[in-house]
Design a protein around this motif. Structure first.
Motif, PDB file in Angstrom:
ATOM      1  N   GLY A 152       0.614  -1.237   0.068  1.00 47.13           N
ATOM      2  CA  GLY A 152       0.109   0.058  -0.100  1.00 47.13           C
ATOM      3  C   GLY A 152       0.757   1.347   0.097  1.00 47.13           C
ATOM      4  N   THR A 153       1.968   1.437   0.109  1.00 47.87           N
ATOM      5  CA  THR A 153       2.719   2.396   0.389  1.00 47.87           C
ATOM      6  C   THR A 153       3.500   3.295  -0.487  1.00 47.87           C
ATOM      7  OG1 THR A 153       4.653   2.003   1.109  1.00 47.87           O
ATOM      8  CG2 THR A 153       2.498   2.183   2.555  1.00 47.87           C
TER       9      THR A 153
ATOM     10  N   ILE B  53      -8.907   1.132  -3.659  1.00 43.73           N
ATOM     11  CA  ILE B  53      -9.458   1.839  -2.480  1.00 43.73           C
ATOM     12  C   ILE B  53     -10.962   1.933  -2.487  1.00 43.73           C
ATOM     13  CG2 ILE B  53      -9.978   4.228  -1.931  1.00 43.73           C
ATOM     14  CD1 ILE B  53      -6.957   4.994  -2.624  1.00 43.73           C
TER      15      ILE B  53
ATOM     16  N   LYS C 246      -6.236  -0.142   3.813  1.00 38.85           N
ATOM     17  CA  LYS C 246      -4.922   0.663   4.507  1.00 38.85           C
ATOM     18  C   LYS C 246      -3.638   0.624   4.095  1.00 38.85           C
ATOM     19  CE  LYS C 246      -7.893   0.633   8.729  1.00 38.85           C
ATOM     20  NZ  LYS C 246      -8.124   2.023   8.596  1.00 38.85           N
ATOM     21  N   ILE C 247      -2.763   1.868   4.138  1.00 41.72           N
ATOM     22  CA  ILE C 247      -1.528   2.109   3.863  1.00 41.72           C
ATOM     23  C   ILE C 247      -0.761   1.404   5.201  1.00 41.72           C
ATOM     24  CG2 ILE C 247       0.120   3.542   3.566  1.00 41.72           C
ATOM     25  CD1 ILE C 247      -1.678   5.284   1.907  1.00 41.72           C
ATOM     26  N   LYS C 248       0.130   0.530   4.978  1.00 44.09           N
ATOM     27  CA  LYS C 248       0.907   0.176   6.001  1.00 44.09           C
ATOM     28  C   LYS C 248       2.410   0.350   5.947  1.00 44.09           C
ATOM     29  CE  LYS C 248      -2.287  -3.769   6.764  1.00 44.09           C
ATOM     30  NZ  LYS C 248      -2.310  -5.263   6.629  1.00 44.09           N
TER      31      LYS C 248
ATOM     32  N   ILE D 165       1.661   7.893   8.217  1.00 37.44           N
ATOM     33  CA  ILE D 165       0.608   6.738   7.749  1.00 37.44           C
ATOM     34  C   ILE D 165      -0.819   6.810   8.142  1.00 37.44           C
ATOM     35  CG2 ILE D 165       0.259   4.318   7.786  1.00 37.44           C
ATOM     36  CD1 ILE D 165       3.265   3.795   8.020  1.00 37.44           C
ATOM     37  N   ASP D 166      -0.725   7.453   9.379  1.00 34.43           N
ATOM     38  CA  ASP D 166      -2.131   7.605   9.957  1.00 34.43           C
ATOM     39  C   ASP D 166      -2.829   8.827   9.166  1.00 34.43           C
ATOM     40  OD1 ASP D 166      -1.858   5.951  11.934  1.00 34.43           O
ATOM     41  OD2 ASP D 166      -1.221   7.591  13.314  1.00 34.43           O
TER      42      ASP D 166
ATOM     43  N   ASN E 153      -3.904   7.446   5.537  1.00 34.34           N
ATOM     44  CA  ASN E 153      -4.972   6.407   5.736  1.00 34.34           C
ATOM     45  C   ASN E 153      -6.297   7.297   5.868  1.00 34.34           C
ATOM     46  OD1 ASN E 153      -4.132   3.966   5.112  1.00 34.34           O
ATOM     47  ND2 ASN E 153      -3.320   3.905   7.328  1.00 34.34           N
TER      48      ASN E 153
ATOM     49  N   VAL F 277      -7.248   8.737   2.582  1.00 36.46           N
ATOM     50  CA  VAL F 277      -7.960   7.474   1.779  1.00 36.46           C
ATOM     51  C   VAL F 277      -9.395   7.553   2.261  1.00 36.46           C
ATOM     52  CG1 VAL F 277      -7.949   4.902   1.389  1.00 36.46           C
ATOM     53  CG2 VAL F 277      -5.765   6.332   1.201  1.00 36.46           C
ATOM     54  N   SER F 278      -9.710   7.221   3.621  1.00 36.90           N
ATOM     55  CA  SER F 278     -11.062   7.205   3.956  1.00 36.90           C
ATOM     56  C   SER F 278     -12.097   8.328   3.449  1.00 36.90           C
ATOM     57  CB  SER F 278     -11.235   7.031   5.444  1.00 36.90           C
ATOM     58  OG  SER F 278     -10.718   8.125   6.304  1.00 36.90           O
TER      59      SER F 278
ATOM     60  N   ARG G 143     -12.581   8.129  -0.352  1.00 33.05           N
ATOM     61  CA  ARG G 143     -12.994   6.984  -0.975  1.00 33.05           C
ATOM     62  C   ARG G 143     -14.610   7.310  -1.410  1.00 33.05           C
ATOM     63  NH1 ARG G 143     -12.368   3.598   3.086  1.00 33.05           N
ATOM     64  NH2 ARG G 143     -10.828   2.426   1.884  1.00 33.05           N
TER      65      ARG G 143
END
Length: 263
Positions: free
Chosen positions: A14-15, A66, A73-75, A208-209, A212, A215-216, A219
């Motif tokens: 994901g990253t 997505i 989720k991006i990790k 990362i938080d 994400n 992303v949310s 979407r």
């Protein structure tokens, strides 16, 4: 599309664009043997055009993932233990932190590397801010004024611990609730070099938080525009790589045959 999404889920790094591109290549047909159609005439394609095309496909694949994967989720990317990438990264990082330790141990201390790190931290903190966070942005710019910090370092008046305390307090203000404990633990680290290392580790988690959260947020908008977006991106890709249709057709044939065999 279901098979493609499942493939990406299994390797959900994901990253990076590179990881998504790798997943796309793995989903493509492995061989053209037994092909019943004729390929389009080959043509010379500049490297720049290939890179631009790959970038477009990567963005399309990421947008698709997505939309169809609500748990996407991006990790944090982790290199396998013992891999060449991890060994190289560890060696480079150790050399940098050892150099920072050596500079702090000088008499008087040298802060060249530390000032570079403070500049990176300042940039990262500002990246977490929204347009309306004017007061916090001004506060960060005032305390982490690199020109002033350099002058203080040259005159032996730099209080690095005071700056680090400000950074930790600011991280506590900006972090997600899930990172409160991680930020709190930073206050228990007394050695300056290990503290800097952990600062960057927690800042990476905060990045990362933030990603994400973005992303949310996007979407719902992507879901409304996904079909048209993917159709347009595919058309752009096809115009740059005319013979790509044969590969897509082959992949669809293989996917259909696999589905029939499972029935």
């Amino acid at each position: 599309k279901a098979n493609d999404s499942e493939t990406i889920k299994k390797e959900n790094s994901g990253t990076t664009d590179e990881s998504v591109s790798k997943q796309i290549r793995q989903s493509a047909p492995s061989s053209l043997e037994g092909n019943t159609f004729h390929l389009s005439p080959r043509r010379f394609v500049p490297v720049e055009e290939l890179l631009e095309t790959a970038k477009g496909v990567t963005k399309m694949a990421l947008a698709h993932e997505i939309v169809v994967n609500g748990d996407f989720k991006i990790k944090k990317a982790e290199h396998p233990e013992g891999s060449l990438e991890k060994k190289v990264r560890d060696i480079v990082h150790k050399a940098f932190w050892d150099c920072l330790e050596a500079q702090f141990s000088e008499d008087p201390p040298t802060y060249d590397h530390a000032i570079i790190l403070l500049g990176e931290i300042k940039e990262t903190l500002n990246s977490f801010l929204l347009a309306g966070h004017t007061r916090i942005r001004n506060q960060i710019d005032e305390v982490l004024d690199l020109d002033l910090i350099k002058q203080e370092a040259e005159n032996g008046a730099l209080d690095i611990s005071k700056l680090v305390k400000f950074i930790i307090d600011m991280m506590a203000t900006l972090c997600a609730p899930a990172r409160d404990e991680d930020v709190k633990k930073l206050k228990d680290i007394k050695e300056i070099v290990p503290l800097f290392r952990e600062l960057f580790s927690v800042l990476d988690l905060m990045k990362i938080d933030m990603a994400n959260f973005a992303v949310s947020s996007i979407r719902p908008h992507l879901m409304h525009q996904a079909c048209e977006y993917e159709r347009q991106k595919f058309q752009d890709f096809f115009e740059k790589q005319p013979n790509s249709m044969e590969f897509v057709t082959k992949w669809l044939q293989e996917a259909a045959d696999e589905c029939r065999s499972e029935e």
